[in-house]
Design a protein around this motif. Structure first.
Motif, short mmCIF file in Angstrom:
data_model
loop_
_atom_site.label_atom_id
_atom_site.label_comp_id
_atom_site.label_asym_id
_atom_site.label_seq_id
_atom_site.Cartn_x
_atom_site.Cartn_y
_atom_site.Cartn_z
N MET A 177 0.80 -1.22 0.00
CA MET A 177 0.00 0.00 0.00
C MET A 177 0.83 1.26 0.00
O MET A 177 0.40 2.28 -0.51
N ASN A 178 2.03 1.21 0.58
CA ASN A 178 2.74 2.47 0.69
C ASN A 178 3.10 3.06 -0.67
O ASN A 178 2.81 4.22 -0.93
N ASN A 179 3.69 2.24 -1.53
CA ASN A 179 3.95 2.77 -2.86
C ASN A 179 2.66 2.99 -3.62
O ASN A 179 2.56 3.93 -4.41
N ALA A 180 1.67 2.16 -3.36
CA ALA A 180 0.38 2.37 -4.03
C ALA A 180 -0.20 3.72 -3.63
O ALA A 180 -0.77 4.42 -4.45
N ARG A 181 -0.02 4.10 -2.37
CA ARG A 181 -0.52 5.40 -1.94
C ARG A 181 0.19 6.54 -2.66
O ARG A 181 -0.44 7.52 -3.05
N LEU A 182 1.49 6.40 -2.82
CA LEU A 182 2.20 7.43 -3.59
C LEU A 182 1.66 7.47 -5.02
O LEU A 182 1.46 8.56 -5.59
N ASN A 183 1.43 6.30 -5.59
CA ASN A 183 0.96 6.27 -6.98
C ASN A 183 -0.47 6.78 -7.12
O ASN A 183 -0.83 7.33 -8.17
N VAL A 184 -1.28 6.62 -6.09
CA VAL A 184 -2.64 7.17 -6.15
C VAL A 184 -2.59 8.69 -5.99
O VAL A 184 -3.33 9.41 -6.65
N GLY A 185 -1.70 9.17 -5.14
CA GLY A 185 -1.51 10.63 -5.08
C GLY A 185 -1.12 11.17 -6.45
O GLY A 185 -1.61 12.21 -6.90
N ALA A 240 5.02 18.31 -7.27
CA ALA A 240 6.29 18.46 -6.54
C ALA A 240 6.33 17.53 -5.33
O ALA A 240 7.37 16.93 -5.03
N LEU A 241 5.21 17.40 -4.63
CA LEU A 241 5.18 16.46 -3.50
C LEU A 241 5.49 15.04 -3.98
O LEU A 241 6.24 14.30 -3.34
N CYS A 242 4.88 14.66 -5.10
CA CYS A 242 5.09 13.30 -5.63
C CYS A 242 6.56 13.05 -5.97
O CYS A 242 7.11 12.00 -5.63
N MET A 258 5.82 11.76 4.12
CA MET A 258 5.25 12.31 2.89
C MET A 258 4.09 11.48 2.35
O MET A 258 3.23 12.01 1.63
N THR A 259 4.05 10.19 2.66
CA THR A 259 3.06 9.32 2.02
C THR A 259 1.62 9.81 2.22
O THR A 259 0.89 9.95 1.24
N PRO A 260 1.19 10.11 3.45
CA PRO A 260 -0.19 10.61 3.57
C PRO A 260 -0.39 11.97 2.88
O PRO A 260 -1.48 12.25 2.38
N LEU A 261 0.64 12.79 2.85
CA LEU A 261 0.50 14.09 2.19
C LEU A 261 0.31 13.91 0.68
O LEU A 261 -0.57 14.53 0.07
N VAL A 262 1.15 13.08 0.11
CA VAL A 262 1.07 12.85 -1.34
C VAL A 262 -0.29 12.26 -1.70
O VAL A 262 -0.95 12.73 -2.63
N LYS A 263 -0.69 11.26 -0.94
CA LYS A 263 -1.95 10.58 -1.29
C LYS A 263 -3.13 11.53 -1.14
O LYS A 263 -3.96 11.65 -2.05
N ALA A 264 -3.23 12.19 -0.01
CA ALA A 264 -4.44 12.98 0.24
C ALA A 264 -4.42 14.31 -0.52
O ALA A 264 -5.39 14.67 -1.19
N TYR A 265 -3.33 15.03 -0.44
CA TYR A 265 -3.29 16.33 -1.11
C TYR A 265 -3.33 16.14 -2.64
O TYR A 265 -4.05 16.85 -3.34
#
Lengths: 572, 572
Positions: free
Chosen positions: A293-301, A360-362, A386-393
């Motif tokens: 999920m962690n990389n998936a969260r980055l990719n969803v962001g 930029a976050l990504c 950064m993971t929650p920031l990238v995903k949610a923002y």
């Protein structure tokens, strides 16, 4: 509508935000020369524009369909996917030993971004395969890795993540799917999973399902969960595809958007003959899930950025073509393209600023992933933060920008044929899946804020202050972020959660503002890209950063007001 | 999903925001006794819940359809519309002389709100009829009024507003439809109009089109436009319906939402036999259009509130039923309904606060409309100032709240069967039609801010300060609004427009915050309604008001940054 991957922007971000030069100086990434990276970016852009983008609309109008023979993809998808496999676009950052190219995750991020900007629904398939690769790489046995990884890396086989059940959405620990051990060391899997993206399709010859389930006598909750690999078709020791496993798609969802992506209800073991292998230790499922999920969260962001970019390009294009009304205050009473009107400009620059800030976050997170993989402990902490920031923002930006995109189109934006509506519909799932944005906010103020005593956050804020001290508005926001963080950290758990979402947005904007300020300084010269970048940076710092400062009251307001009334009054 | 019109809220707002008691004390509104108003509210709620609400979903899934015989409405709509006519629900505030009940517009606003909350697409039909009634009442000849008003008031005939043409959207002055005078004083109308809501349907026996067109030799732009009444079926001097006029729907749009509302391309005079009568003086079309549009803008702002209310009820209902995860920090590890989780509460209260704040703007404006109709000049100024706020803020709230509604539903929110997605799709047109929200913002900082030297705004801010001086956060926002208004007023035209949208939001929130503070003081006692109201008021003042303060930097940032790059760079 015209569409082009923003390659110059990608190159700029790899350089100034992900720090590709420093990565290329590491032995592991010696291949990531500027020429090589350029070739990858240009090639991926050409492929995305030529193969994926033209299928975006038919994907929406026809969609994936469930037939007697199984789920079929919209016209053109199978051929384009074969071209994707043949082009090696899934192999960028995979291990060389598995048939990958061993390039940085940062570069793979840019490639995935190109595909997703062209066609969000379609690119979701490779995104999920990445999750399966990560989990198998990290937790699979040598024989599992040998059996699955090479095919997953090329994309000849695709991967899925089977977490959710009807009663177990965000609460994964509530899942009920069972895995019963057999004499030969395999397990019989039985249960129903929902919301399984690309759970069935006709793109690839096999589908590798990674499935969370409970073994007999396992503890309740998340501690009793194990991970299993369940191929759609059984695989012989020689790697040959054998008989169908007892797993099938029993329904696909009728969704508001992302129509080309089949969202399946998957039934495992209807005939008690679904065979899977355990991945990693028994009861080690949650750890494996977080790997996925962690990389998936980055990719969803990143998906949020993708849809935002696509929506922005469409809006800019429309605004330059649509002629309507004279410019207010201008000498000429001739009608002008709407891009000339100040409020339309404001909308377009807001779209660009939000998109570039989230991007930029990504890229920052991606660069830190690469450093973490090379053993940099501080980078690991930064990725976690950064993971929650990238995903949610990122996904919030996708929703907001696609909404502005409709507004720029006026009445045409509400007509489906225009395409703006598809972006708006497609974008709306991203704040929900891979952990709702509310879950991201809880993760931020929980583990990420208090887990290390706030050291990771302190390091980030110090870095921002050190680099962007001359941006007064940004410094005000950073001060405010620090005050809120401290109040939440020492506060009551409910207060912390009550303030989590506005805090997440504040910290995201502060971090993006820092990275935008850096880009503004780097964008020297008088070429069009540099001038545009500087204008967008100013918009971000002068307008969006102060907006985020306005969120601090809500972040500090606490939970008491939320519980001042009972559920009965809420319903009434 | 369960649905109930919020009658207690309507009654409370009529009393404390619209000032119904003072209205009832006026001779013109002597009939608006508390008993009468209660009976109307209760009756409209029962009708909306029983007849309109159950058709909302079939309206979305089946939609209006164009057939050889004309446009047909979804199943159940014709019967429900007949019940609407029979119930007299369109007659509330119409003149008694025309068959109306002569009650205040404020009460009619509540009735329309009930219908629109139940079924937004359906209630759009009566909304448009109101525009036709207003224009005919204000500008029609005695014979036109006698011919059309009684049937429009009952709803036996419906009305449309035909403004937009393909090249003339927001720029109405660019329209090309022609009206050629005939010997008998009538005109032959020829042209094509687009985005005509309810331009054709099978609900009523006749449709009264109000059409903007140009007479021969008319000046260019808006000064050369005249208004015409063009019935679908010609009407004899005795009021009997005659032969079909040469006007028809040639296409209906495939829209993202509002499927039950047929959005028609209307062709007038294909066979050169479309007969219309001029309404008001030649070249008086723009004035007549503003008559139609001003109340329509208030009613579209109300649509935002309607969809927000519906989305909020659905989200609250889901949140109380959906059980997921234990409450963080609670002793019990039992899963709870998600309404117990702090961030879900935050979302639900945000939905309620935004909805109630926007509703307060609508009811305040409605009360001022009633006073203006009775000759109150200050009330007329207030209505003019409020109109862009109601329209833009109300519809922005509709979009934001319906988006949160999806989020509360999690993955289910993205599945069409749930219904949350329909709200989200339906809501998105409201910021566009009846003058885009950008046009509203331009109207605010143009005519409304500078036209009277800012007297109307000054009066509003003085009233807010006088009544809510103890709300420190609100006073900060009011101070900020005043500073921005002064800067925009004396500033350059481009700067004014560049700041128009954030300024509009700031002023809307300040005004809504004032009206919420008043409601908070009025909500005494310990009943559920009063406790809920106080909690929502606090949420609005403590969290939403400070957010709006964060918009001032953007409002003051000026236009230069928006034009720092050329169109070429925007496209690149």
């Amino acid at each position: 509508m015209p569409f082009a991957v923003p390659v110059a922007e990608q190159r700029f971000l790899l350089q100034h935000v992900a720090g590709i030069d420093a990565l290329a100086a590491m032995p592991a990434f010696a291949d990531a020369t500027p020429d090589m990276v350029d070739a990858v970016l240009e090639g991926a852009a050409a492929f995305a524009e030529g193969s994926f983008a033209p299928l975006n609309r038919v994907g929406d109008t026809v969609g994936a369909r469930r037939t007697e023979a199984g789920v079929t993809m919209p016209p053109g998808y199978v051929a384009a996917y074969h071209d994707y496999v043949a082009g090696g676009w899934g192999t960028i950052d995979a291990d060389v030993a598995q048939g990958g190219q061993g390039l940085p995750f940062s570069v793979a991020t840019a490639v995935l971004e190109s595909l997703g900007t062209a066609n969000l629904s379609f690119a979701l398939c490779p995104t999920l395969t990445v999750g399966a690769i990560e989990a198998t790489s990290a937790h699979g046995s040598a024989s599992q890795q040998a059996m699955y990884l090479p095919k997953l890396v090329t994309g000849e086989w695709t991967g899925t993540m089977n977490l959710t059940e009807p009663q177990a959405g965000s609460d994964v620990g509530a899942l009920r799917t069972t895995a019963t051990p057999q004499a030969d060391g395999t397990y019989r899997i039985k249960g129903t999973k929902i919301y399984i993206s690309y759970g069935e399709h006709d793109l690839a010859e096999n589908i590798v399902h990674l499935v969370l389930a409970r073994t007999p006598g396992a503890p309740a909750g998340t501690r009793g969960i194990s991970l299993f690999v369940v191929p759609r078709f059984r695989v012989g020791a020689d790697g040959a595809i054998g008989a169908a496993n007892d797993v099938r798609c029993v329904s696909i969802e009728h969704k508001m958007g992302l129509h080309a992506s089949p969202t399946c209800v998957m039934s495992f073991g209807d005939r008690d003959d679904c065979i899977g292998e355990i991945v990693g230790p028994e009861h080690g499922g949650m750890r494996a899930m977080f790997t996925m999920m962690n990389n998936a969260r980055l990719n969803v962001g990143l998906q949020g950025v993708e849809i935002a970019e696509r929506a922005t390009q469409a809006a800019v294009d429309y605004a330059t073509v649509r002629v309507q009304s004279a410019r207010a205050g201008a000498a000429s009473r001739e009608s002008v393209a709407i891009v000339e009107h100040p409020d339309v400009r404001r909308m377009l620059l807001r779209m660009k600023a939000l998109t570039q800030g989230a991007r930029a976050l990504c890229y920052h997170a991606a660069g830190q992933v690469d450093r973490a993989h090379q053993g940099d402990a501080a980078a690991r902490v930064r990725v976690d933060l950064m993971t929650p920031l990238v995903k949610a923002y990122g996904t919030d930006v996708g929703v907001e920008v696609s909404g502005i995109g409709i507004q720029v189109h006026g009445g045409m934006g509400f007509i489906e044929e225009t395409g703006a509506a598809q972006h708006y519909r497609d974008a709306r799932i991203a704040p929900i899946y891979e952990g709702t944005n509310g879950i991201q906010a809880a993760d931020l103020v929980g583990r990420k804020l208090t887990g290390d005593g706030g050291a990771g956050l302190a390091a980030l804020l110090a870095e921002i202050r050190g680099e962007a001290a001359d941006e007064a508005g940004l410094m005000m926001l950073v001060d405010s972020v620090e005050r809120v963080a401290e109040a939440l950290r020492v506060g009551d758990g409910d207060d912390r959660l009550a303030g989590s979402y506005p805090f997440l947005t504040m910290l995201s904007v502060a971090t993006a503002g820092w990275l935008m300020a850096r880009q503004g300084r780097a964008a020297v010269g008088d070429d069009g890209f540099a001038r545009m970048k500087r204008a967008v940076v100013r918009f971000y710092l002068d307008r969006l950063v102060p907006e985020a400062t306005g969120l601090s009251a809500g972040a500090l307001a606490g939970a008491a007001g939320l519980y001042a009334v009972g559920v009965e009054e809420l319903v009434a």
